[in-house]
Scaffold this motif. Sequence first.
Motif, short mmCIF file in Angstrom:
data_model
loop_
_atom_site.label_atom_id
_atom_site.label_comp_id
_atom_site.label_asym_id
_atom_site.label_seq_id
_atom_site.Cartn_x
_atom_site.Cartn_y
_atom_site.Cartn_z
N LEU A 194 0.86 -1.20 0.00
CA LEU A 194 0.00 0.00 0.00
C LEU A 194 0.88 1.24 0.00
CD1 LEU A 194 -3.13 0.65 2.10
CD2 LEU A 194 -1.18 2.13 2.52
N VAL A 195 0.50 2.22 -0.82
CA VAL A 195 1.26 3.48 -0.87
C VAL A 195 0.33 4.62 -0.49
CG1 VAL A 195 2.64 5.03 -2.32
CG2 VAL A 195 2.59 2.59 -2.83
N ILE A 196 0.84 5.53 0.33
CA ILE A 196 0.06 6.76 0.61
C ILE A 196 0.85 7.93 0.05
CG2 ILE A 196 -1.02 8.23 2.34
CD1 ILE A 196 -1.20 5.78 4.18
N GLU A 197 0.28 8.58 -0.93
CA GLU A 197 0.93 9.76 -1.53
C GLU A 197 0.56 10.98 -0.68
OE1 GLU A 197 -0.11 13.28 -2.79
OE2 GLU A 197 -1.69 11.89 -3.44
N ALA A 198 1.60 11.74 -0.30
CA ALA A 198 1.35 12.92 0.54
C ALA A 198 2.16 14.10 0.02
CB ALA A 198 1.71 12.60 1.99
N VAL A 199 2.18 14.26 -1.31
CA VAL A 199 2.93 15.39 -1.88
C VAL A 199 2.06 16.64 -1.81
CG1 VAL A 199 4.29 13.84 -3.36
CG2 VAL A 199 2.24 14.96 -4.29
N PHE A 200 2.61 17.74 -2.27
CA PHE A 200 1.92 19.03 -2.29
C PHE A 200 0.53 18.92 -2.89
CE2 PHE A 200 3.14 23.61 -2.82
CZ PHE A 200 3.57 23.72 -1.51
N GLU A 201 -0.39 19.78 -2.44
CA GLU A 201 -1.79 19.72 -2.92
C GLU A 201 -1.89 20.37 -4.32
OE1 GLU A 201 -3.75 17.88 -1.43
OE2 GLU A 201 -5.82 18.54 -1.63
N ASP A 202 -1.36 19.65 -5.32
CA ASP A 202 -1.32 20.18 -6.68
C ASP A 202 -1.65 19.01 -7.60
OD1 ASP A 202 -0.29 20.60 -9.25
OD2 ASP A 202 1.17 22.06 -8.53
N MET A 203 -2.77 19.12 -8.32
CA MET A 203 -3.26 17.98 -9.09
C MET A 203 -2.23 17.48 -10.10
SD MET A 203 -5.37 15.71 -9.43
CE MET A 203 -7.08 15.48 -9.27
N SER A 204 -1.54 18.40 -10.79
CA SER A 204 -0.63 17.91 -11.83
C SER A 204 0.52 17.12 -11.21
CB SER A 204 -0.12 19.05 -12.71
OG SER A 204 0.39 20.05 -11.89
N LEU A 205 0.98 17.56 -10.03
CA LEU A 205 2.05 16.84 -9.34
C LEU A 205 1.55 15.46 -8.88
CD1 LEU A 205 4.87 16.80 -8.05
CD2 LEU A 205 3.91 17.99 -6.08
N LYS A 206 0.34 15.43 -8.35
CA LYS A 206 -0.20 14.15 -7.86
C LYS A 206 -0.42 13.18 -9.03
CE LYS A 206 -2.35 15.96 -3.67
NZ LYS A 206 -1.77 15.28 -2.52
N LEU A 207 -0.88 13.72 -10.16
CA LEU A 207 -1.09 12.84 -11.33
C LEU A 207 0.24 12.22 -11.77
CD1 LEU A 207 -3.64 14.97 -13.38
CD2 LEU A 207 -4.05 12.71 -12.37
N GLN A 208 1.27 13.06 -11.74
CA GLN A 208 2.61 12.58 -12.10
C GLN A 208 3.04 11.43 -11.17
OE1 GLN A 208 4.98 16.14 -12.23
NE2 GLN A 208 6.86 14.93 -12.18
N VAL A 209 2.80 11.62 -9.86
CA VAL A 209 3.18 10.59 -8.88
C VAL A 209 2.38 9.31 -9.14
CG1 VAL A 209 3.16 9.97 -6.42
CG2 VAL A 209 3.90 12.25 -7.13
N PHE A 210 1.09 9.43 -9.36
CA PHE A 210 0.25 8.24 -9.56
C PHE A 210 0.64 7.49 -10.84
CE2 PHE A 210 -3.13 7.36 -6.48
CZ PHE A 210 -2.77 8.31 -5.53
N ARG A 211 0.99 8.25 -11.90
CA ARG A 211 1.42 7.58 -13.16
C ARG A 211 2.67 6.77 -12.87
NH1 ARG A 211 0.45 12.68 -15.63
NH2 ARG A 211 -1.60 12.62 -16.60
N HIS A 212 3.56 7.37 -12.09
CA HIS A 212 4.82 6.70 -11.77
C HIS A 212 4.56 5.45 -10.91
CE1 HIS A 212 9.17 7.05 -11.89
NE2 HIS A 212 9.11 6.35 -10.77
N LEU A 213 3.70 5.63 -9.90
CA LEU A 213 3.42 4.52 -8.97
C LEU A 213 2.85 3.31 -9.70
CD1 LEU A 213 1.91 6.39 -5.88
CD2 LEU A 213 4.12 5.24 -6.02
N THR A 214 1.91 3.59 -10.60
CA THR A 214 1.24 2.47 -11.28
C THR A 214 2.23 1.68 -12.14
OG1 THR A 214 -0.85 1.88 -12.30
CG2 THR A 214 0.36 3.67 -13.34
#
Length: 716
Positions: free
Chosen positions: A371-391
């Motif tokens: 399980l991963v919990i992403e807790a980066v800055f509240e910025d959608m483009s940054l979070k999308l980048q992290v999720f693309r990488h995680l998957t």
Amino acid sequence: MATYSRLPGSVALITLQNPPVNALSAAVRQGIVDTVQRALKDPKVTSVVICGQNGKFCGGADIREFAGPMLGPPLVPMIHAIEAVDKPVAAAIEGVALGGGLELALGCHYRIAHSKALLGLPEVTLGLLPGAGGSQRLPRLIGLTAALDLITTGRHISAAEALKLGILDQVTDNNVVDQAVEFVRRVAGQPLDSRRLSTLPCPPDVDSLLDKAMVKVRQRSRGALAPVACVQALMAAASLPYTQGMEKERELLTTLFNSGQARALQYAFFSQRVVGKWSLPSGASWDNSAARPISKAAVIGLGTMGRGIVVALALTGISVVAVETQEKQLAEASQAVPAMLQREAGRRGLATPPGVISFSSNLQDVSEVELVIEAVFEDMSLKLQVFRHLTSVCRPGTLLCSNTSGLDIDQLAAVTQSPGLVVGMHFFAPAHVMKLLEVVYGPRSSPEAVATAMQLGKRMGKVSVAVGNCPGFVGNRMLKPYLEQANFLLEEGATPQQVDEALEEFGFPMGVFRMSDLSGLDVGWRIRKEAGLTGPGVESTRTRQGRRYSPLPDQVCEAGRLGQKTGRGWYQYDGPGGRVARSDPWVHIFLEAYRAEHDLVARSIAPEEILERCLYALINEGFNILQDAMAAGPEDIDAIYVFGYGWPRHHGGPMFHAGQVGLGRILERLQHHHHNHPDVPHLKPSTLLRRLVAVGSPPVQKWREFINKERVHSQL
Ligand SMILES: CC/C=C\CC(=O)SCCNC(=O)CCNC(=O)[C@H](O)C(C)(C)COP(=O)(O)OP(=O)(O)OC[C@H]1O[C@@H](n2cnc3c(N)ncnc32)[C@H](O)[C@@H]1OP(=O)(O)O
């Protein structure tokens, strides 16, 4: 009920039977009265042991009975009758002895407990006091200082602590009933006078300890009646003979029982349990969804939130890979997190879990976790980048969670290979301390993913609430109209202090502006920028996106006043990081200039209007949330507000409070304020509120059923 059996060697065993916690229902009390009589009359019985079925002595009075008329034998004479028995009576305490359960044990002549048992007088947390003689017997047994602590905090203590304080006579790791039987056999025939606590003198309050405690209690629990009544009961114990002390105890208890606060606190107790039994509109619930076991997790982003989440996970014994791509932040976090972990483990009386955290700057290192919990800055483009990488790096089947405080979970899920395994886990700062966790399910989140996040929350000791995916989820969605009203009130003539004082007088630990200074004005500014409401290129008007908008918080933030961290915000502080808020002339001059610029005439605003505007706007959004099925019931919203937003527990939660005020009244006041401010859509009464008023304002416990019926008939 209570069963009676005679053990070989003339010991009578009375067993309380009322699963799950052997609460003292009318049937149990009747059972105790009958079996004690039987033991008394049986000439072959020389001593008595009272225990509870299924490893639990007693969880106290049956809280469910408080809502109805009192039936069956009352507790106080029942306990007196036990104390008066001329054969030794011992309580064999396993599991819990809480509230009336401990008061029952205090009426026994001896108390023997298992080493894992928990004891306490938590009545104060239910808006009551230990009204079955506990407020009078406990100080006689352990002194005023220790009794004051236990009774006013309601905290549960271990058997070891109870032994040290003198509450227990013996603690055992073996079978507690066997030990108690052996104990009473040994003491049979010995004089019992000194074992009857009601006959002992209570130590006097020599150092005005209780007067000082009263001042503290009033400061700490603003507006809460029960802690004050607890101190008053102890004052009676210290100054009056036992019988008169008991009269005072009864008088105080009656006042508390009839107060709205006791009802609110008892509702809060049950709400917490209701939300644990989550269910989604799809029908998914614990009954049909299994949680996955999690032993290895990762946290991405080691800012304040990420660090707290790492600590919360590590405290459960889960191995955590803590990832931060910025080297400086990583270095700081790898120093700070172990210290935080050690402090928090110490605060909870736990040993620091050894070596469960590994730090990394490389996202590839999360490939083996479950399980991963992403807790980066509240910025959608940054979070999308992290999720693309995680998957792409995580093994198939890894649960991907986001700690976003309000962004679209479905958008994140859409960039992953398994959208069903994506949920929000919205923690509250500091994440290792705050009790609330919003588990956010998107339209594609699988029941298994929700169950796993809920279960993980429970393991971390959180109150986890399943909420739907909408901007701000439940908590922050309701906060928006509340904050908005506070800003409008400043425009209309209030000062930050006036608004904060009204809210703090209601019982919030901090008013809205003090809170904003604490969390940082830049946090809200960034969210508004993300929503296109502020920032470069946005015209500076008081109407934005078709509705009234107050640019006040943006302007304060843009002036470099970010709150406590810069030493200036809505208030001034001694310096950056200062904690004591003082009124700042700059803010008053700024507000006057702002009003002049916008032709606003300041008026005097009463605290009642401040409360109505802020709280009713927030409550109205709560009704909209229920209507939109983003929360399963009012209990979910109330638990979120009590555990995450400082809503005073003695007001139950916003939805419970609405019921206490009267739904008709809330509707009428919202209509009034909306009429005066037609450009504020949040003040327009929700359809659900109107429907509830139209059907006669049913009690909050009936809303869930009403909403489901209305939904079936497409009325909402
Ligand atoms: C005249 C005044 C004299 C006395 C006043 C009192 O005694 S007031 C009551 C004081 N007692 C308490 O405050 C204890 C409340 N209970 C708890 O803290 C916990 O339930 C407990 C006992 C520590 C057990 O915790 P656990 O996590 O194991 O279970 P859970 O909380 O989920 O409870 C299981 C179900 O039991 C119900 N329940 C618990 N306590 C009571 C109670 N005192 N009366 C009635 N019901 C109780 C709880 O609601 C759960 O029910 P469920 O239907 O399964 O949700």
